[in-house]
Design a protein around this motif. Structure first.
Motif, PDB file in Angstrom:
ATOM      1  N   PHE A 113       0.714  -1.710  -0.007  1.00 37.52           N
ATOM      2  CA  PHE A 113       0.081  -0.144  -0.227  1.00 37.52           C
ATOM      3  C   PHE A 113       0.857   1.074  -0.182  1.00 37.52           C
ATOM      4  O   PHE A 113       2.210   1.412   0.736  1.00 37.52           O
ATOM      5  N   LEU A 114       0.442   2.460  -0.661  1.00 37.97           N
ATOM      6  CA  LEU A 114       0.864   3.613  -0.401  1.00 37.97           C
ATOM      7  C   LEU A 114      -0.368   4.323  -0.527  1.00 37.97           C
ATOM      8  O   LEU A 114      -1.299   4.465  -0.336  1.00 37.97           O
ATOM      9  N   ALA A 115       0.280   4.732   0.980  1.00 38.74           N
ATOM     10  CA  ALA A 115      -0.858   6.238   1.723  1.00 38.74           C
ATOM     11  C   ALA A 115      -0.268   7.299   1.740  1.00 38.74           C
ATOM     12  O   ALA A 115      -0.209   7.515   1.161  1.00 38.74           O
ATOM     13  N   ASN A 116       0.167   7.045   2.708  1.00 37.14           N
ATOM     14  CA  ASN A 116       0.260   8.776   3.462  1.00 37.14           C
ATOM     15  C   ASN A 116       1.901   8.817   3.300  1.00 37.14           C
ATOM     16  O   ASN A 116       3.407   9.410   2.884  1.00 37.14           O
ATOM     17  N   GLY A 117       2.480   7.176   2.982  1.00 39.70           N
ATOM     18  CA  GLY A 117       3.842   7.312   2.378  1.00 39.70           C
ATOM     19  C   GLY A 117       4.974   7.399   2.985  1.00 39.70           C
ATOM     20  O   GLY A 117       6.618   7.653   3.112  1.00 39.70           O
ATOM     21  N   GLU A 118       4.666   7.487   4.614  1.00 36.15           N
ATOM     22  CA  GLU A 118       6.233   7.542   5.383  1.00 36.15           C
ATOM     23  C   GLU A 118       6.533   6.282   5.573  1.00 36.15           C
ATOM     24  O   GLU A 118       7.688   6.599   5.607  1.00 36.15           O
ATOM     25  N   ALA A 119       6.081   4.779   5.248  1.00 31.96           N
ATOM     26  CA  ALA A 119       7.585   4.219   5.523  1.00 31.96           C
ATOM     27  C   ALA A 119       8.114   3.873   4.100  1.00 31.96           C
ATOM     28  O   ALA A 119       8.891   3.729   4.297  1.00 31.96           O
ATOM     29  N   ALA A 120       7.470   4.629   2.806  1.00 31.91           N
ATOM     30  CA  ALA A 120       8.036   4.243   1.809  1.00 31.91           C
ATOM     31  C   ALA A 120       9.003   5.700   1.983  1.00 31.91           C
ATOM     32  O   ALA A 120      10.391   5.337   1.501  1.00 31.91           O
ATOM     33  N   LEU A 121       8.689   6.788   2.492  1.00 30.52           N
ATOM     34  CA  LEU A 121       9.964   7.168   2.570  1.00 30.52           C
ATOM     35  C   LEU A 121      11.113   7.149   3.632  1.00 30.52           C
ATOM     36  O   LEU A 121      12.422   7.322   3.589  1.00 30.52           O
ATOM     37  N   GLY A 122      10.406   6.221   4.345  1.00 33.93           N
ATOM     38  CA  GLY A 122      11.211   5.004   5.820  1.00 33.93           C
ATOM     39  C   GLY A 122      12.554   4.534   4.717  1.00 33.93           C
ATOM     40  O   GLY A 122      13.841   4.996   5.110  1.00 33.93           O
ATOM     41  N   LEU A 123      11.991   3.745   3.699  1.00 32.37           N
ATOM     42  CA  LEU A 123      13.141   3.287   2.975  1.00 32.37           C
ATOM     43  C   LEU A 123      12.797   4.073   2.097  1.00 32.37           C
ATOM     44  O   LEU A 123      14.799   3.292   1.901  1.00 32.37           O
ATOM     45  N   VAL A 124      13.413   4.606   1.158  1.00 28.95           N
ATOM     46  CA  VAL A 124      14.016   5.532   0.592  1.00 28.95           C
ATOM     47  C   VAL A 124      15.385   5.534   1.309  1.00 28.95           C
ATOM     48  O   VAL A 124      16.259   5.811   0.750  1.00 28.95           O
ATOM     49  N   SER A 125      15.315   7.116   2.324  1.00 28.20           N
ATOM     50  CA  SER A 125      16.164   7.272   2.983  1.00 28.20           C
ATOM     51  C   SER A 125      17.417   6.361   3.880  1.00 28.20           C
ATOM     52  O   SER A 125      18.389   6.803   3.541  1.00 28.20           O
TER      53      SER A 125
END
Ligand SMILES: Nc1nc2c(ncn2[C@@H]2O[C@H](COP(=O)(O)OP(=O)(O)O)[C@@H](OP(=O)(O)OP(=O)(O)O)[C@H]2O)c(=O)[nH]1
Ligand SMILES: Nc1nc2c(ncn2[C@@H]2O[C@H](COP(=O)(O)OP(=O)(O)O)[C@@H](OP(=O)(O)OP(=O)(O)O)[C@H]2O)c(=O)[nH]1
Lengths: 195, 195
Positions: A127-139
């Motif tokens: 899922f992509l919702a508010n993107g916090e987890a995705a941004l964490g992975l990008v970091s």
């Protein structure tokens, strides 16, 4: 992805204007053939650029589709941990991820052994919702000095701002289904139509 | 499974007399081709009996190998949750699992929607140590009224009593590798030899 959208329409349950339950094939029970098809779709999309060397996801619901994607690319899958595991060492990349639902910040970790500056990473998640987890992975990818091929998302809730955040930051985000609206009253799921 | 034992010898790290770290291919980074091979091995072993209708595992490390096994059987994978997920409903089978390491009892859950008395279930997991998690999954299968095809385990630590507990209870347990001893001093992993 047509097959996925049909599955969502048949089996998805709208819990509220902002939450869709897809436990029957993505988040609790998993449809292996559909998961393979999703991996192939991500491969089709992301194999045209620079050679991907790793697929990165986060436990738990990202693992199945992350695996079938990694299988197509012939590269390892790495899944970020949300909590300390029995044998996790201290040589880890760490990223803080804020949860709006739980109103708390948690740490996600990836061992430094499994991501290096030589890697070209494809991030995959359910899922992509508010993107916090995705941004964490990008970091974490950035901390490793690795390059980012982009992000493959199964279901993007386009009425939340994660997609916009990521794309505004210059990341390539490809979603197999984009939901524009969850009509809780009419029990209707509205998708962005494929181009 | 020869390929697995070779991988364990090459990449396994003995952390103590009782803990083996295999983060590089099973518990944090995943080797997709090896995971497919393990799924095929479990299929070879368990496809000879009554038709398996579901593969059951537990998050997180069981998911990848559970998926490749389910793929071979052409059946859904269900993974038990260790904590409440966003969309988990209250119609769940619950089992208590004691952790010797953490000295605490936790609950694992499976939605009643995904296991019924018509199912013939194959349980798959990465490690078998004291068997508490495996027994928790067995209890859930029994609560559903389903029958149990058996248990497929990637690495069984034969010096702990999980395997004995399960086999004494009459369950069919098949492990791809059985470790008799972890020699921390000599850095040597001793396997039970294949018949
Ligand atoms: N089914 C469903 N899930 C949603 C939806 N929107 C977000 N999620 C998932 O719910 C979880 C919420 O995560 P939180 O960290 O609490 O984030 P948030 O409140 O800021 O959204 C995440 O699961 P997760 O961390 O990926 O958990 P897991 O399934 O991997 O264990 C996320 O992927 C939705 O509409 N439907
Ligand atoms: N690498 C490794 N792991 C071991 C070994 N022995 C047990 N484990 C795993 O460690 C975790 C310990 O679980 P606990 O519930 O605390 O159980 P325990 O102390 O009673 O053994 C379990 O991971 P889990 O619940 O399966 O976690 P996850 O990886 O699925 O997130 C189990 O599979 C070992 O020798 N090496």
């Amino acid at each position: 992805m047509k097959l996925l959208k049909e599955k969502i329409q048949q089996e998805g349950i709208i819990l509220s204007e902002s939450v869709l339950k897809v436990d029957s094939f993505l988040n609790h029970q998993i449809d292996p053939d559909l998961t393979v098809a999703m991996g192939k779709d991500f491969y089709q999309h992301f194999s045209k650029g620079k050679k991907v060397t790793k697929v990165l996801t986060i436990e738990s619901s990202g693992i199945a589709v992350g695996l079938t994607t990694a299988l197509e690319f012939g590269v390892p899958l790495v899944f970020a941990r949300k909590k300390k595991s029995l044998t996790m060492n201290n040589e880890v990349f760490v990223s803080k991820v804020y949860s709006f639902t739980k109103q708390e910040t948690n740490e996600i970790t990836v061992s430094k052994k499994f991501l290096s500056a030589d890697d070209h990473v494809l991030i995959i998640d359910d899922f992509l919702a508010n993107g916090e987890a995705a941004l964490g992975l990008v970091s974490i990818v950035q901390q490793a000095g690795a390059s980012l091929a982009g992000m493959g998302i199964v279901i993007e809730k386009a009425f939340q701002d994660g997609g916009q955040k990521l794309r505004n930051a210059g990341f390539h985000v490809y979603s197999l289904a984009q939901i524009i609206r969850l009509d809780h009253e009419k029990k209707k799921i509205e998708f962005r139509e494929e181009a």
